[in-house]
Design an enzyme around this catalytic site. Structure first.
Site, PDB file in Angstrom:
ATOM      1  N   CYS A 160       0.830  -1.167  -0.127  1.00 18.91           N
ATOM      2  CA  CYS A 160      -0.081   0.117  -0.066  1.00 18.91           C
ATOM      3  C   CYS A 160       0.869   1.314   0.173  1.00 18.91           C
ATOM      4  O   CYS A 160       1.323   1.450  -0.959  1.00 18.91           O
ATOM      5  CB  CYS A 160      -1.006   0.064   1.093  1.00 18.91           C
ATOM      6  SG  CYS A 160      -2.479   0.887   0.725  1.00 18.91           S
ATOM      7  N   HIS A 189      -3.319  -5.117   1.824  1.00 21.54           N
ATOM      8  CA  HIS A 189      -2.790  -5.660   3.278  1.00 21.54           C
ATOM      9  C   HIS A 189      -2.764  -6.968   3.394  1.00 21.54           C
ATOM     10  O   HIS A 189      -3.496  -7.481   4.267  1.00 21.54           O
ATOM     11  CB  HIS A 189      -3.399  -4.791   4.303  1.00 21.54           C
ATOM     12  CG  HIS A 189      -3.147  -3.069   4.177  1.00 21.54           C
ATOM     13  ND1 HIS A 189      -2.115  -2.521   4.885  1.00 21.54           N
ATOM     14  CD2 HIS A 189      -3.961  -2.255   3.657  1.00 21.54           C
ATOM     15  CE1 HIS A 189      -2.470  -1.461   4.760  1.00 21.54           C
ATOM     16  NE2 HIS A 189      -3.372  -0.946   3.726  1.00 21.54           N
ATOM     17  N   GLU A 229      -0.674  -8.402   5.590  1.00 24.54           N
ATOM     18  CA  GLU A 229      -0.449  -8.469   6.941  1.00 24.54           C
ATOM     19  C   GLU A 229      -1.666  -8.551   7.835  1.00 24.54           C
ATOM     20  O   GLU A 229      -1.572  -8.705   8.755  1.00 24.54           O
ATOM     21  CB  GLU A 229       0.399  -7.589   7.148  1.00 24.54           C
ATOM     22  CG  GLU A 229      -0.103  -6.211   7.319  1.00 24.54           C
ATOM     23  CD  GLU A 229      -0.317  -5.277   6.228  1.00 24.54           C
ATOM     24  OE1 GLU A 229      -0.299  -5.775   5.234  1.00 24.54           O
ATOM     25  OE2 GLU A 229      -0.519  -4.055   6.485  1.00 24.54           O
TER      26      GLU A 229
HETATM   27  N1  GLN Z   1      -3.563   6.302   1.135  1.00 25.81           N
HETATM   28  C1  GLN Z   1      -2.295   6.073   1.823  1.00 25.81           C
HETATM   29  C2  GLN Z   1      -1.259   6.867   1.014  1.00 25.81           C
HETATM   30  O1  GLN Z   1      -1.755   7.593  -0.257  1.00 25.81           O
HETATM   31  C3  GLN Z   1      -1.927   4.561   1.639  1.00 25.81           C
HETATM   32  C4  GLN Z   1      -2.894   3.859   2.566  1.00 25.81           C
HETATM   33  C5  GLN Z   1      -2.325   2.669   3.137  1.00 25.81           C
HETATM   34  O2  GLN Z   1      -1.123   2.476   3.216  1.00 25.81           O
HETATM   35  N2  GLN Z   1      -3.399   1.892   3.538  1.00 25.81           N
HETATM   36  O3  GLN Z   1      -0.109   6.958   1.253  1.00 25.81           O
END
Ligand code: GLN
Length: 193
Positions: free
Chosen positions: A79, A176, A178
């Protein structure tokens, strides 16, 4: 002896990654300094807020050391971590480590439905390497990978967009892994060390 794998522990859900690494058979090491990078075989950059992580990485002078680390050893970004690995970030444009040939658009699913759980059908190469079966994916204010370069292999897609990719030794997921009990994604990363 079990392999030592770092988890960048400046911000975000690094503790959950440490638990997943333990479950996958590795020794997790929280990383906050460049010295700690010397003692690990690979690194996970967790989810969180990429802008905050970027600010901390710059304040702590860790961008250069992370780029050097990534030129020699595997990094897995989830992410916000995937956003940091990409060589182009949109919405807005921001600095990144530029270790994977990806164009990533932040917060791409919009505000109304910014978090969701999806069931993915991973690619056959993923299943051959770590085991067959559907993959539960938790997306939280996730980015979308808008472009994956020709050296990038897509291991899973959601609604036609890549969500789990690898390029050489590096790996990125927009979800995610994890946060679910399935340790296959972490085991795939460990197989690259
Ligand atoms: N929205 C976050 C970003 O742009 C990422 C979200 C996440 O890691 N769950 O950095």
């Amino acid at each position: 002896m079990a392999v030592r794998v770092g988890v960048l522990a400046l911000q975000g859900d690094f503790e959950a990654h440490s638990k997943s690494l333990l479950q996958a058979g590795a020794v997790p090491v929280e990383v906050r300094t460049r010295q700690q990078l010397e003692k690990i075989r690979g690194l996970i950059i967790p989810g969180g807020e990429s802008t905050t992580m970027l600010r901390l990485l710059n304040v702590l002078d860790l961008m250069g050391p992370l780029r050097d680390f990534g030129s020699q050893k595997p990094i897995f970004g989830t992410c916000a971590g995937a956003i940091l690995l990409a060589n182009q970030v949109l919405n807005p444009v921001q600095e990144s480590l530029e270790l994977m040939d990806l164009t990533v658009q932040r917060n791409a699913y919009g505000r109304q439905i910014d978090s969701r759980v999806a069931v993915l059908e991973p690619d056959a190469t993923f299943e051959q390497r770590v085991g067959a079966g559907k993959l539960e994916a938790v997306f939280i204010r996730a980015p979308i990978i808008r472009r994956a370069g020709e050296n990038v292999t897509v291991l899973a897609e959601y609604e036609g967009d890549p969500v789990l990719v690898e390029q050489g030794m590096h790996m990125a997921a927009t979800f995610h892994p994890e946060l679910t009990a399935d340790s296959r994604v972490h085991r795939l990363f460990l197989s690259k060390l």
